[in-house]
Scaffold this active site. Sequence first.
Site, PDB file in Angstrom:
ATOM      1  N   CYS A  55       0.866  -1.181   0.000  1.00 33.41           N
ATOM      2  CA  CYS A  55       0.000   0.000   0.000  1.00 33.41           C
ATOM      3  C   CYS A  55       0.904   1.233   0.000  1.00 33.41           C
ATOM      4  O   CYS A  55       2.117   1.113  -0.171  1.00 33.41           O
ATOM      5  CB  CYS A  55      -0.962  -0.010   1.182  1.00 33.41           C
ATOM      6  SG  CYS A  55      -0.168  -0.129   2.803  1.00 33.41           S
ATOM      7  N   THR A  56       0.344   2.406   0.194  1.00 30.27           N
ATOM      8  CA  THR A  56       1.111   3.647   0.040  1.00 30.27           C
ATOM      9  C   THR A  56       2.284   3.748   1.006  1.00 30.27           C
ATOM     10  O   THR A  56       3.431   3.922   0.591  1.00 30.27           O
ATOM     11  CB  THR A  56       0.194   4.868   0.220  1.00 30.27           C
ATOM     12  OG1 THR A  56      -0.910   4.760  -0.670  1.00 30.27           O
ATOM     13  CG2 THR A  56       0.951   6.157  -0.062  1.00 30.27           C
TER      14      THR A  56
END
Length: 318
Positions: free
Chosen positions: A179-180
């Site tokens: 994810c980010t």
Amino acid sequence: MQKNYRVLLYYKYTAIENPEKFKDEHLAYCKSQDLLGRILVSSEGINGTLSGTFEQTENYMDYLKSLQGFEDIFFKIDEVDAHAFSKMHVRVKKELVNLSLEDDVNPLEITGKYLEPIEFYQKLQDPNTVVIDARNDYEFDLGHFRGAIKPEIKNFRDLPDWIRENKDQFKDKEILTYCTGGVRCEKFSGWLIKEGFNVAGQLHGGIHNYGTSKDTEGKLWDGKMYVFDERIAVDINKHEHVVVGRDYFTNEPCERYINCGNPECNKQILASEASEEKYLGSCSHACRIHPNNRYVKKHNLTTDFVLQHIASNLETQI
């Protein structure tokens, strides 16, 4: 050219006994340093991103690391030209990220193995692994790891149901997830393990860490990374740039996000400046003629002009 500001991206799962008190003290400190950004606080920890000058962000990192439980917090840092936020918010939430599980996952008890960027890069090329993007669909559409699986979800809380419905895609494979910045994968990878999946690991520090690591410099990443600040999108791959985003209206390559002009819709769509102008900054005919359309109001367009523009320029009622 020297950049005078920085953006910090960070999280930490650690017990906070009094989130409201922590929030008040944290907000007061951030305001004293003239920092701007968004920070979520819960009984399970902190998740934040903020911007400030070099000195302000250094002071903040020292401050947070001085608090019990945050001594080893990992900051992801971007150098930027100006503030990436316009306000400073610190809010208390029940969870740092919402998976809407009946039996919540505590990353301090169960989570996937951390893979450093070079380890993740090597695993990406293993034919026995599948890569699941733990972000929302609009984030994926702007950029993702080559070969990654796109969950068709609008919100993180929808991910478990999507996994169960599509488990045949990866039930016999090792799973990588990313994810980010890493906060969503902490819970998601733990949930996968509890569900009995074979989890090879999660990307430590998320996409951001992968892009800034000298070992990988973003290799095998296509497109841009969506960020939740005024920049909207940032580059990750330092070796090549492959555009994967597509204009919502023309399907041509595009990496420019706008929000639909209808405030009741607010859908994020990729659109060139030409498409935004032609379609009045709106995703559908209903949104274009909405009485509170922000694009129409911003450009002082009359109702007669809007209807004439639609009749003259739009062959279909997209």
